[in-house]
Each structure stands twice: as structure tokens, then as C-alpha cells.
Design a protein around this motif. Sequence first.
Motif, PDB file in Angstrom:
ATOM      1  N   ARG A 301      -6.542 -19.707  84.303  1.00  0.00           N
ATOM      2  CA  ARG A 301      -6.154 -20.625  83.235  1.00  0.00           C
ATOM      3  C   ARG A 301      -4.937 -20.135  82.441  1.00  0.00           C
ATOM      4  NH1 ARG A 301     -10.549 -17.761  82.109  1.00  0.00           N
ATOM      5  NH2 ARG A 301     -10.797 -16.669  80.095  1.00  0.00           N
ATOM      6  N   ASN A 302      -4.753 -18.830  82.335  1.00  0.00           N
ATOM      7  CA  ASN A 302      -3.623 -18.295  81.565  1.00  0.00           C
ATOM      8  C   ASN A 302      -2.540 -17.671  82.429  1.00  0.00           C
ATOM      9  OD1 ASN A 302      -4.739 -18.983  79.028  1.00  0.00           O
ATOM     10  ND2 ASN A 302      -6.085 -17.181  79.125  1.00  0.00           N
ATOM     11  N   PRO A 465       4.881 -36.279  91.831  1.00  0.00           N
ATOM     12  CA  PRO A 465       3.670 -36.533  91.035  1.00  0.00           C
ATOM     13  C   PRO A 465       3.681 -35.708  89.758  1.00  0.00           C
ATOM     14  CG  PRO A 465       3.161 -35.126  92.913  1.00  0.00           C
ATOM     15  CD  PRO A 465       4.572 -35.594  93.098  1.00  0.00           C
ATOM     16  N   THR A 466       3.173 -36.276  88.692  1.00  0.00           N
ATOM     17  CA  THR A 466       3.115 -35.588  87.401  1.00  0.00           C
ATOM     18  C   THR A 466       1.850 -34.737  87.341  1.00  0.00           C
ATOM     19  OG1 THR A 466       4.296 -37.402  86.328  1.00  0.00           O
ATOM     20  CG2 THR A 466       3.087 -35.882  84.911  1.00  0.00           C
ATOM     21  N   MET A 467       2.034 -33.425  87.281  1.00  0.00           N
ATOM     22  CA  MET A 467       0.902 -32.512  87.242  1.00  0.00           C
ATOM     23  C   MET A 467       0.507 -32.224  85.796  1.00  0.00           C
ATOM     24  SD  MET A 467       2.030 -29.797  90.186  1.00  0.00           S
ATOM     25  CE  MET A 467       2.626 -30.383  91.784  1.00  0.00           C
ATOM     26  N   LEU A 468      -0.683 -31.669  85.639  1.00  0.00           N
ATOM     27  CA  LEU A 468      -1.137 -31.236  84.331  1.00  0.00           C
ATOM     28  C   LEU A 468      -0.523 -29.878  83.982  1.00  0.00           C
ATOM     29  CD1 LEU A 468      -4.865 -32.348  84.682  1.00  0.00           C
ATOM     30  CD2 LEU A 468      -3.027 -33.536  83.484  1.00  0.00           C
ATOM     31  N   ASP A 469      -0.838 -29.371  82.805  1.00  0.00           N
ATOM     32  CA  ASP A 469      -0.157 -28.156  82.333  1.00  0.00           C
ATOM     33  C   ASP A 469      -0.661 -26.901  83.023  1.00  0.00           C
ATOM     34  OD1 ASP A 469      -2.683 -28.503  80.761  1.00  0.00           O
ATOM     35  OD2 ASP A 469      -2.030 -26.581  79.920  1.00  0.00           O
ATOM     36  N   PHE A 470       0.228 -25.906  83.152  1.00  0.00           N
ATOM     37  CA  PHE A 470      -0.104 -24.586  83.675  1.00  0.00           C
ATOM     38  C   PHE A 470       0.502 -23.544  82.741  1.00  0.00           C
ATOM     39  CE2 PHE A 470      -1.704 -26.405  87.463  1.00  0.00           C
ATOM     40  CZ  PHE A 470      -0.835 -27.411  87.845  1.00  0.00           C
ATOM     41  N   LYS A 471      -0.105 -22.385  82.720  1.00  0.00           N
ATOM     42  CA  LYS A 471       0.383 -21.313  81.857  1.00  0.00           C
ATOM     43  C   LYS A 471       0.687 -20.061  82.679  1.00  0.00           C
ATOM     44  CE  LYS A 471      -2.127 -22.735  77.660  1.00  0.00           C
ATOM     45  NZ  LYS A 471      -3.097 -22.299  76.623  1.00  0.00           N
ATOM     46  N   ALA A 472       1.646 -19.282  82.183  1.00  0.00           N
ATOM     47  CA  ALA A 472       1.977 -17.998  82.804  1.00  0.00           C
ATOM     48  C   ALA A 472       2.026 -16.889  81.769  1.00  0.00           C
ATOM     49  CB  ALA A 472       3.310 -18.094  83.534  1.00  0.00           C
ATOM     50  N   ASP A 473       1.660 -17.210  80.517  1.00  0.00           N
ATOM     51  CA  ASP A 473       1.774 -16.195  79.475  1.00  0.00           C
ATOM     52  C   ASP A 473       0.691 -15.124  79.566  1.00  0.00           C
ATOM     53  OD1 ASP A 473      -0.280 -17.863  78.815  1.00  0.00           O
ATOM     54  OD2 ASP A 473       0.410 -18.334  76.792  1.00  0.00           O
ATOM     55  N   GLY A 474      -0.324 -15.356  80.399  1.00  0.00           N
ATOM     56  CA  GLY A 474      -1.369 -14.349  80.557  1.00  0.00           C
ATOM     57  C   GLY A 474      -1.160 -13.436  81.739  1.00  0.00           C
ATOM     58  N   CYS A 475      -0.065 -13.606  82.458  1.00  0.00           N
ATOM     59  CA  CYS A 475       0.213 -12.761  83.611  1.00  0.00           C
ATOM     60  C   CYS A 475       0.563 -11.351  83.162  1.00  0.00           C
ATOM     61  CB  CYS A 475       1.367 -13.335  84.437  1.00  0.00           C
ATOM     62  SG  CYS A 475       1.040 -15.011  85.058  1.00  0.00           S
ATOM     63  N   VAL A 476       0.353 -10.400  84.045  1.00  0.00           N
ATOM     64  CA  VAL A 476       0.627  -9.004  83.722  1.00  0.00           C
ATOM     65  C   VAL A 476       2.086  -8.817  83.371  1.00  0.00           C
ATOM     66  CG1 VAL A 476       0.645  -6.653  84.608  1.00  0.00           C
ATOM     67  CG2 VAL A 476      -1.248  -8.189  85.163  1.00  0.00           C
ATOM     68  N   ALA A 477       2.976  -9.499  84.123  1.00  0.00           N
ATOM     69  CA  ALA A 477       4.410  -9.356  83.893  1.00  0.00           C
ATOM     70  C   ALA A 477       4.839  -9.958  82.577  1.00  0.00           C
ATOM     71  CB  ALA A 477       5.202 -10.006  85.038  1.00  0.00           C
ATOM     72  N   ALA A 478       3.960 -10.761  81.960  1.00  0.00           N
ATOM     73  CA  ALA A 478       4.331 -11.440  80.729  1.00  0.00           C
ATOM     74  C   ALA A 478       4.288 -10.529  79.514  1.00  0.00           C
ATOM     75  CB  ALA A 478       3.419 -12.636  80.480  1.00  0.00           C
ATOM     76  N   ILE A 479       3.936  -9.250  79.713  1.00  0.00           N
ATOM     77  CA  ILE A 479       3.964  -8.297  78.609  1.00  0.00           C
ATOM     78  C   ILE A 479       5.371  -8.200  78.037  1.00  0.00           C
ATOM     79  CG2 ILE A 479       3.647  -5.858  78.000  1.00  0.00           C
ATOM     80  CD1 ILE A 479       1.507  -5.712  80.140  1.00  0.00           C
ATOM     81  N   VAL A 484       9.638 -11.272  82.725  1.00  0.00           N
ATOM     82  CA  VAL A 484       9.206 -12.555  83.283  1.00  0.00           C
ATOM     83  C   VAL A 484      10.418 -13.378  83.705  1.00  0.00           C
ATOM     84  CG1 VAL A 484       8.047 -14.728  82.782  1.00  0.00           C
ATOM     85  CG2 VAL A 484       7.096 -12.582  81.939  1.00  0.00           C
ATOM     86  N   ALA A 485      11.412 -13.455  82.810  1.00  0.00           N
ATOM     87  CA  ALA A 485      12.614 -14.235  83.120  1.00  0.00           C
ATOM     88  C   ALA A 485      13.323 -13.681  84.345  1.00  0.00           C
ATOM     89  CB  ALA A 485      13.553 -14.236  81.917  1.00  0.00           C
ATOM     90  N   GLU A 486      13.388 -12.333  84.426  1.00  0.00           N
ATOM     91  CA  GLU A 486      14.042 -11.724  85.584  1.00  0.00           C
ATOM     92  C   GLU A 486      13.260 -11.987  86.864  1.00  0.00           C
ATOM     93  OE1 GLU A 486      16.064  -7.934  83.226  1.00  0.00           O
ATOM     94  OE2 GLU A 486      14.397  -7.642  84.633  1.00  0.00           O
TER      95      GLU A 486
END
Length: 584
Positions: A301-302, A465-479, A484-486
Motif C-alpha cells: 500500500r505504501n 485506462p484511469t487507474m487508482l492511486d499508488f504510493k512510493a513514499d514507503g519504499c526503502v529508497a524513499a529515505i 528516489v528521483a535518481e
Amino acid sequence: MEPNFDRWDFAVLITILLISAMIGIYYRYTGGKQKTIKEYLLADQSMTTFPVAVSLMASFMSSITLLGVSSESYQFGTMFCIINIAYIISTPIAAYLFLPVFYRMRTLSVYEYLERRFGHSTRLAASLAYSVQMILYMGIVLYAPALALEAVTGVSKTTAILVIGLLCTFYSTIGGLKAVLITDVFQSLLMFAAIFAVIVVSAIKAGGLAPIWQEAEKRDRFYFTDFSLDPTERHTWWSLIIGGMVTYLSLYGINQVQVQRLLSVRNLESAQSALWWNLPILSTLSFSTLFSGLAIFHYYRNCDPLLEGRIQSRDQLMPLFAVDTMGQYPGLCGLFVSGIFSASLSTVSSAVSSLSTVTLEDYIKPLYKRITNNPLHEARSTLPSKIMAAIYGLVCIGMAFTAGSMGGVLQASLTIFGIIGGPLLALFTLGLCTTRSNQRGVLIGLLIGLIFSFIIGFGGPKPLPTMLDFKADGCVAAINSTLVAEAFTQTDNIALNITTQLLATDEAKVDYFWIYRLSYLWLSVIGFLITLVAGYGLSLLLEALKLADNKQIYLDNQLIDGDLFIPPLARRLGGSQIEEMTKL
């Protein structure tokens, strides 16, 4: 991603695949040893209801369901479950209107009906369209487990497609329908085991089922109430029920694979029972697979794995989840992947068997009789059928390499069925339910329906198709947001996904041609209606112009067999009055 598939997992996978192959070998050397066409293609008409009911589900709801439906609820929510209402409505239609006609004929090829009703040209046209449909579908079926294997083991899709395809071809060719039906039962157990393993493991990690439901509701995945009449919306009650009915009837009412299975039981009542028992099995798999998608969503989910760059397609979510959560248990992940592989083995073997049957009955036998003026002897029919099964298996392997360009596996498979299945269902409906349809009219109608279906199905460009929301802020790289941008910049797949998301949010600004904005579920309905209206209308017009081929109504100055119509119409006609024949 880094695969976590150890030697124990490979041992389990190989063992289960070998069991499927050994069942085929067993039936090759037992019983009648597949020496007669009746035993090879109809299991000697000795099967009981239960294995046939399970096989009806497994034939089409295999790896496509496991990967595609779970991905569906993960990305779009639970609206797809409404299609089960279409299954409930359509089952009695298939069981009590279509099936009795085919069962009375007891023919190997369902397309022989069209020859008796309309003529040889109609039979050839329909069987050719069916062959194209199944070859395209088999490409998707082989591609789906190869995608899964690549996600969890690191083995390339090319290697996986070749291994699965060759194994399918081997045991499909030697085992006959009886082996296919028995392996279907074994493989279906693995399918359910894989789905429930996902749900149980997720519930343990989430602390119960309630958190999964709560997260689904919070993030708008739990959704059943789209009653919109807009045909461009991807899933609504109307598109799922009406489109689902046409798709279901094209599969369970007039499709060679399913009718061939239903003819393998002892009597009509057993065949109808098999259809009814198939319904709860099919719905159970559908609902549980949809819920497994919600369970996977709760776990990620995150940190969506596609945004993180661990997978290339969300059709790989389920096998990735298995690796992430089951990898610490030796052999468990291998058992899960075996469920996906076994399901595809069943589906491909079923299709290969039906394609070889159609080729033998609709092409080889008529050609042999035309050349020699003698029918092909029963004892000489088995070998050509096995050769064709092997050839079709190789053709399906070739098609699998193009399947990646068709989009998500669930939508791609339903699109293929809709494009060809809708017009074919209309063709059989004209034969079964009307008396004034004639060969020239229905052939032109079929051609018009197929042309329109292919234009709509494969034309474009189409909106994403229009998808629902997804998150990436809980990924390990998101520290570190910079990392993350790189990471996103360095990964082609992530860049492509970001572009896709931006295009989806800017959808309203793009002016797509209206016909390409229609939901894929309406493809089968449009093809069905165009073929039905054009075929019947042209039949009446040609009859009025004295251009119709009247052998569709008369045969040696007698009415054609009343058994060629659905039971209510056959009882009404009674085979006695020409006037009654011309009222419809």
C-alpha cells in the motif's frame, strides 16, 4: 528485483510439471491407448460430472485469472466482480437452449452444426475464425506464466515460454481428452491453493482480514456501484453484465473447447449438471482472486513495486508477493508458481486438442473425401489429429512472443474473445433461433461483424485506462528523495510508467475518436449485434430477391431437421408445416 527462488522451489515446480506430463503418458498407455478418435477427442464419452465441471472452469480461467484478476482489483478495484451476475444469467441459456442441440448431434466438431444448418462454406468460415481466436488466446496463456516465472526466478520470458510451450505440446499430443480432464482437477487444486495462500499470508501479516478491507475502502478499491450508462466507462454494471453474458455464451455455449468437454459425459443431464457445477467453482475462483488483489494491495500500500522498479508490469504482482512473503519457507514459493504453470498447461492442452479436432473434422476429412471419394477411416484419423496437435502447440509458442504488446493479460484475453466470439455467437444464434436465415446472408453478416470488431478492437489510438492511486513514499529508497528521483531517472520502465500516469491524468484533453473510447467489454456485444442484424436482414433481402440458397429451408423437398433448433422452437415447428417454418 532480486529473485528469491531457491533449489527447493525449483524442485517442487519441476516435480509438479512432471506429474502433469506423467498423467498424459499414463492415459496414452492405458485403456484404449488413444487409438480411436472417440477415445482421443471425447474420452470415450465415459467421464463423470465432477471432472468435467472443474475442467470447464480450468480451460479458460487459468493463469489469466490468477494474474489478471488480482491485478485488476489492485489497480482498478472490485467492480469486475459484477461479471459473476452475467455467469448466473447465462448458465441456463447455455445448458437448456444451446447444449441440447449439440448433444443430440454428438459430432466431434461443433461447426458441423453450421454445415447441416447452412452449408459447408459457413462451417469453414466459422472454424477458421475460431482457429484464429484460439491461437491468439493461447499466446496470452503462455505469456502469462512466463511473465510470472521471470518475476520470481530471473529466468527470461523466452526460456519460460519455450519450456512451458513444449511441455504443453508434448502431453497434449499424447494424452488425449481424458488426460486433459484429469490433470485439470489436479491443476485446479493448485490454482486454489495458490490464491488462498496469498490471502492467508497477507491476513497474517496484516493482523486479520479487517485491515485489508479497511485499506481497500480507504483507497477506493472496494467499489460495486457504477451504474453509469456511459459506454466509454471501462467497467459498469451494464458493460459487465451484458458484455459478460455475450462473452460467457461465446465460451460456454458454442465454443469447441467447452462443447467437446460437455460431450465427453454419458448423457445430456450429466452435461447440464456439469455446467451448473461449473458456476460455483468459477465464481469462487473469481471472488477469491479479486480479494487476493486487495490483499496484495494492502501489503504494497505504501510502496508500489512498479513505481519502485522491481517489476515491469503489474501482472507480475502476485508472483512477486509470493517471493516477498513465502520465500523463507523452502518449496512454498515453488508450489505457488506451480499453480500458475499447471493452470496454463491445462488451458493450452485443451485448446490444442480442440484445434486439432476442428482441423481434422472441418478440413482434413472433407479434403480427403474430395480427393479419394472415400471417407477417412476411423483408424487412420488419430495420427493426423496428433500431428495437428503438435503443430498447433508450436504455433501457440510463436504467438506467445507477441503477447507482451497486447496490454494487461486479463483485458487482452477478453478483447480477443470479444472480437471473434461475439460474431460467432451471433452466427450460431441465427442458426439455432431463426428459420429464415440463409447461408449467403449469414456469411456476409459474419464478415461485416468481424471487420467492425477488428477495427474497434485493434484500431486506435485508444485512451489509457484511469487507474487508482499508488504510493512510493514507503519504499526503502524513499529515505532520500534525491535517491528516489535518481532511481526513477535511471530506470526505463519507471520513466515509461510516469509518462503513462501523466497521460492518464491528462486524458480529457485528448480528442479520441468515439468508437475507440468504448469499453473493451462492449466489443463482444457490438460484434454480436452487427452480425445478428446484418445476417438476418440480408437473409430476408436475398430471399425477397430470389437470391437465397433455399436448401437452408428445404432438403429433398422436406423440412430440415427440427433438432437443429433450440428446444422451444423445435417443439413449435414439429417438423410438419412449411408455413410454420417461414413465420420467423
